[in-house]
Design an enzyme around this catalytic site. Structure first.
Site, PDB file in Angstrom:
ATOM      1  N   LYS A   1       0.797  -0.974   0.010  1.00 54.31           N
ATOM      2  CA  LYS A   1       0.039   0.073   0.081  1.00 54.31           C
ATOM      3  C   LYS A   1       0.784   1.374  -0.041  1.00 54.31           C
ATOM      4  O   LYS A   1       1.305   1.438   0.989  1.00 54.31           O
ATOM      5  CB  LYS A   1      -0.798   0.151   1.229  1.00 54.31           C
ATOM      6  CG  LYS A   1      -1.964   0.832   0.897  1.00 54.31           C
ATOM      7  CD  LYS A   1      -2.382   1.823   2.583  1.00 54.31           C
ATOM      8  CE  LYS A   1      -1.612   3.064   2.370  1.00 54.31           C
ATOM      9  NZ  LYS A   1      -2.100   4.333   1.670  1.00 54.31           N
TER      10      LYS A   1
ATOM     11  N   GLU B   1       9.663   1.731  10.965  1.00 53.70           N
ATOM     12  CA  GLU B   1      10.614   2.817  10.725  1.00 53.70           C
ATOM     13  C   GLU B   1       9.994   4.146  10.989  1.00 53.70           C
ATOM     14  O   GLU B   1       9.012   4.701   9.852  1.00 53.70           O
ATOM     15  CB  GLU B   1      11.301   2.652   9.397  1.00 53.70           C
ATOM     16  CG  GLU B   1      11.933   1.639   8.992  1.00 53.70           C
ATOM     17  CD  GLU B   1      13.433   1.913   9.340  1.00 53.70           C
ATOM     18  OE1 GLU B   1      13.693   2.813   9.425  1.00 53.70           O
ATOM     19  OE2 GLU B   1      14.024   0.634   9.794  1.00 53.70           O
TER      20      GLU B   1
ATOM     21  N   CYS C   1      13.679  10.980   6.849  1.00 58.64           N
ATOM     22  CA  CYS C   1      13.467  10.453   8.093  1.00 58.64           C
ATOM     23  C   CYS C   1      14.804  10.816   8.766  1.00 58.64           C
ATOM     24  O   CYS C   1      14.866  11.228  10.076  1.00 58.64           O
ATOM     25  CB  CYS C   1      12.998   8.944   8.178  1.00 58.64           C
ATOM     26  SG  CYS C   1      14.079   7.840   7.339  1.00 58.64           S
TER      27      CYS C   1
ATOM     28  N   GLU D   1       9.117  16.446  14.793  1.00 58.80           N
ATOM     29  CA  GLU D   1       9.914  16.140  13.210  1.00 58.80           C
ATOM     30  C   GLU D   1       9.011  17.186  12.405  1.00 58.80           C
ATOM     31  O   GLU D   1       7.904  17.066  12.146  1.00 58.80           O
ATOM     32  CB  GLU D   1       9.458  14.668  12.947  1.00 58.80           C
ATOM     33  CG  GLU D   1      10.268  14.492  11.477  1.00 58.80           C
ATOM     34  CD  GLU D   1       9.952  12.931  11.048  1.00 58.80           C
ATOM     35  OE1 GLU D   1       8.786  12.297  11.161  1.00 58.80           O
ATOM     36  OE2 GLU D   1      11.071  12.480  10.614  1.00 58.80           O
TER      37      GLU D   1
HETATM   38  P1  NAI Z   1       1.485   8.958   7.532  1.00 56.92           P
HETATM   39  O1  NAI Z   1       2.312   8.237   8.668  1.00 56.92           O
HETATM   40  O2  NAI Z   1       0.190   9.172   7.865  1.00 56.92           O
HETATM   41  O3  NAI Z   1       1.751   8.252   6.237  1.00 56.92           O
HETATM   42  C1  NAI Z   1       2.523   7.250   6.035  1.00 56.92           C
HETATM   43  C2  NAI Z   1       1.821   5.783   5.322  1.00 56.92           C
HETATM   44  O4  NAI Z   1       0.882   5.394   6.547  1.00 56.92           O
HETATM   45  C3  NAI Z   1       1.061   6.107   4.284  1.00 56.92           C
HETATM   46  O5  NAI Z   1       0.996   4.978   3.288  1.00 56.92           O
HETATM   47  C4  NAI Z   1      -0.408   6.272   4.903  1.00 56.92           C
HETATM   48  O6  NAI Z   1      -1.459   6.017   4.026  1.00 56.92           O
HETATM   49  C5  NAI Z   1      -0.357   5.458   5.917  1.00 56.92           C
HETATM   50  N1  NAI Z   1      -1.528   5.357   7.078  1.00 56.92           N
HETATM   51  C6  NAI Z   1      -2.058   6.571   7.666  1.00 56.92           C
HETATM   52  N2  NAI Z   1      -2.825   6.274   8.354  1.00 56.92           N
HETATM   53  C7  NAI Z   1      -2.798   5.012   8.455  1.00 56.92           C
HETATM   54  C8  NAI Z   1      -3.398   4.278   9.533  1.00 56.92           C
HETATM   55  N3  NAI Z   1      -4.329   4.485  10.522  1.00 56.92           N
HETATM   56  N4  NAI Z   1      -3.123   2.673   9.410  1.00 56.92           N
HETATM   57  C9  NAI Z   1      -2.134   2.320   8.513  1.00 56.92           C
HETATM   58  N5  NAI Z   1      -1.677   3.017   7.672  1.00 56.92           N
HETATM   59  C10 NAI Z   1      -2.004   4.226   7.793  1.00 56.92           C
HETATM   60  O7  NAI Z   1       2.248  10.288   7.247  1.00 56.92           O
HETATM   61  P2  NAI Z   1       1.591  11.802   6.842  1.00 56.92           P
HETATM   62  O8  NAI Z   1       0.486  12.073   7.566  1.00 56.92           O
HETATM   63  O9  NAI Z   1       1.428  11.736   5.390  1.00 56.92           O
HETATM   64  O10 NAI Z   1       2.780  12.693   7.319  1.00 56.92           O
HETATM   65  C11 NAI Z   1       2.983  13.522   8.661  1.00 56.92           C
HETATM   66  C12 NAI Z   1       4.164  13.408   9.222  1.00 56.92           C
HETATM   67  O11 NAI Z   1       4.509  12.012   9.246  1.00 56.92           O
HETATM   68  C13 NAI Z   1       5.230  14.186   8.188  1.00 56.92           C
HETATM   69  O12 NAI Z   1       5.254  15.448   8.350  1.00 56.92           O
HETATM   70  C14 NAI Z   1       6.621  13.464   8.923  1.00 56.92           C
HETATM   71  O13 NAI Z   1       7.038  14.252  10.016  1.00 56.92           O
HETATM   72  C15 NAI Z   1       6.093  12.105   9.285  1.00 56.92           C
HETATM   73  N6  NAI Z   1       6.502  11.113   8.410  1.00 56.92           N
HETATM   74  C16 NAI Z   1       7.583  10.597   8.415  1.00 56.92           C
HETATM   75  C17 NAI Z   1       8.228   9.552   7.649  1.00 56.92           C
HETATM   76  C18 NAI Z   1       9.209   8.954   7.702  1.00 56.92           C
HETATM   77  O14 NAI Z   1      10.078   8.344   6.949  1.00 56.92           O
HETATM   78  N7  NAI Z   1      10.072   8.984   8.780  1.00 56.92           N
HETATM   79  C19 NAI Z   1       7.435   9.331   6.346  1.00 56.92           C
HETATM   80  C20 NAI Z   1       6.477  10.175   6.205  1.00 56.92           C
HETATM   81  C21 NAI Z   1       5.868  10.953   6.984  1.00 56.92           C
END
Ligand code: NAI
Ligand code: MG
Length: 504
Positions: free
Chosen positions: A202, A277, A311, A408
């Site tokens: 996904k 991660e 990240c 972050e």
């Molecule tokens: P997110 O954590 O919501 O998205 C990452 C993935 O998780 C996406 O594929 C999303 O569809 C999925 N996801 C979202 N809600 C979920 C749930 N309830 N159950 C299972 N999967 C779910 O990240 P978002 O909201 O797009 O970004 C917000 C903040 O998160 C960013 O500003 C950043 O600080 C952090 N982030 C950190 C990352 C990293 O590599 N450490 C990568 C992406 C975001």
């Protein structure tokens, strides 16, 4: 400065052909089809606002079918019956196809995510191919052990023969983020397949295009049906359904710590195995004897590349007071020298952030910091016709309790703080709920390794930052995650051990 940008035409035939097929589908059991609901959602170029494609919006019933397909493939003759050597060749073939399509994949990544073409073309896309190449070699080397036992109670005249075998953990839900979409997918798919698992992928709803193209290439390489299924859609629907699904054995997730915690709860039902991660707030410690010709560009690259949406981005710099001014000045000049623009334009160093929401979020951190006394020495502004760009920004006069120092930001923002003694730098560096990575800049060997041992993080770089390769394990201490990706530990997370103990 306001930037108005048009989407340049991609140069590669492949990217043009892929985008010409406007409506994208999900892949279940080797068949591309629309979501059961027939619904679609749109994905845009964040630099220009141009609509790129309409993606199938999957729901929980599509997830059920994808998981059923992955479960069936686990024991299929085509997959379980494939020899380790053939599996290794298949992974290698996938790597070759990625390399053969590198221009196209890099262009699609730039269009969908915003990053500079150079970052994809010479960094993330070749690195994705290397993931498959590295794990291809493991396929023929997944071994059990024989174990001499000391159990006293075997019947007279009999012996004990004990050994272990390794088995794939089962059906893996791979949930990936939008910052480096293709590479994050490859980092999960390659070890999962090397271990013999099957996958439901996904991708992030913001950036699904390269995942779709990658899966097409995997089928072209000869991947049997059902081994990888792809469901596009929203996290709260598709992600949530996968993480709660009773027939998913493991979730491999990269994303926010907030969603990581939701996944821990959702996974309780069948106690799924998890690798998480999560976020970071990585420190860079600059000692007074650092080689500034390495440190300034290295730290600048460590925070500004991919517009800080990394990240491990080195967002907190701690500089010894003897070099503090030089570091602030050097980073401010490096920030000001970066050119913002469309990622496909050759002069561009930094593209937009992934969308308006993310740029607004970064702007919010800066506004709040400013109101609390932080000073901006370079950048600081949200820009672009759609407000999706953010200038590379250097901040000083911060305090450890400010939100911009604790959370972050995931944008091109670095805060520089002076210190007088190494103990103070270590205390600052460790004053965070995160423990993903960090870097140490010094020419003194002893000081480098002592600092590396004291900073609580999954990766420490010495005189470099953000150096990755599939053979280097990568994972988070503290609230930055569970488990490791890459290297031998990265494969372990996709395997179970079975102990067989026999009286013979
Ligand atoms: P997110 O954590 O919501 O998205 C990452 C993935 O998780 C996406 O594929 C999303 O569809 C999925 N996801 C979202 N809600 C979920 C749930 N309830 N159950 C299972 N999967 C779910 O990240 P978002 O909201 O797009 O970004 C917000 C903040 O998160 C960013 O500003 C950043 O600080 C952090 N982030 C950190 C990352 C990293 O590599 N450490 C990568 C992406 C975001
Ligand atoms: Mg989200």
């Amino acid at each position: 400065m306001t930037i108005t940008i048009k989407t340049p035409e991609p140069r590669s035939e492949g990217a043009r052909a892929f985008l010409a097929r406007r409506q994208k589908q999900i892949l279940i059991d080797g068949v591309w089809r629309d979501a059961g609901s027939g619904q679609r959602f749109e994905t845009f170029d964040p630099a220009s606002g141009r609509l790129l494609a309409e993606l199938a919006e999957a729901t929980a019933s599509d997830v059920d079918e994808a998981v059923a397909s992955a479960s069936a493939a686990l024991t299929s003759k085509e997959w379980k019956g494939m020899t380790p050597s053939a599996r290794g060749k298949l992974l290698w073939k996938i790597a070759e196809l990625i390399d053969a399509h590198v221009e196209e994949l890099a262009e699609l990544e730039t269009l969908d995510q915003g990053k500079s073409f150079r970052t994809g073309r010479f960094g993330e896309i070749p690195a994705s191919a290397e993931q498959f190449r590295y794990f291809a070699g493991f396929c023929t080397k997944i071994l059990g052990t024989t174990i001499p036992t000391s159990i006293a109670y075997q019947p007279e005249g009999r012996e004990i023969f004990a050994y272990t075998t390794r088995e794939p953990v089962g059906v893996v839900a791979a949930i990936t983020p939008w910052n480096s979409p293709m590479l994050m997918a490859a980092m999960k798919l390659a070890p999962a397949l090397a271990a013999g698992c099957t996958v439901v992928l996904k991708p992030a709803e913001e950036t699904s295009l390269t995942a779709i193209r990658l899966v097409e290439l995997m089928l072209e390489a000869g991947l049997p049906k059902g081994v990888v299924n792809l469901v596009t859609g929203f996290g709260e629907v598709v992600g949530a359904a996968l993480t709660a699904h009773p027939d998913v054995d493991k979730v491999a997730f990269t994303g926010s710590t907030e969603v990581g915690k939701l996944i821990v709860s959702a996974a309780q039902g069948n106690l799924k195995k998890l690798t998480l991660e999560l976020g970071g707030k990585s420190p860079a410690i600059v000692m007074p004897d650092a080689d500034m010709a390495l440190a300034i560009p290295g730290i600048a690259r460590g925070i500004f590349s991919n517009s800080g949406q990394v990240c491990v981005a080195g967002s907190r710099v701690y500089a010894h007071r003897a070099v503090y001014e030089e570091v602030v000045d050097g980073l401010s000049k490096a920030a000001a020298a970066l050119t913002l623009g469309h990622g496909l334009d050759t002069g561009t160093d930094l593209g937009p952030l992934v969308n308006r929401k993310q740029a607004d979020r970064v702007a919010g951190f800066i506004a709040e910091g400013r109101s609390e006394g932080a000073e901006i020495t370079s950048g600081g502004n949200q820009t672009g016709e759609f407000g999706t760009f953010f200038e590379p920004t250097v901040v000083t006069s911060v305090r450890p309790d400010m939100r911009m120092m604790r959370e972050e930001i995931f944008g091109p923002v670095v805060a520089v703080t002076p210190f007088d003694h190494p103990e103070e730098a270590i205390a600052y560096a460790n004053d965070s709920p995160y423990g993903l990575a960090g870097s140490v800049w010094t020419q003194d060997l002893s000081s480098a390794h002592r600092l590396a041992a004291r900073v609580k993080a999954g990766t420490i770089w010495i005189n470099c930052h953000s150096y990755f390769s599939p053979e280097l394990p990568k994972g988070g201490h503290k609230q930055s995650g569970w488990g490791y990706e890459n290297g031998a530990p990265g494969l372990e997370n996709y395997l179970e051990t079975k102990t067989v103990c026999a009286v013979i």
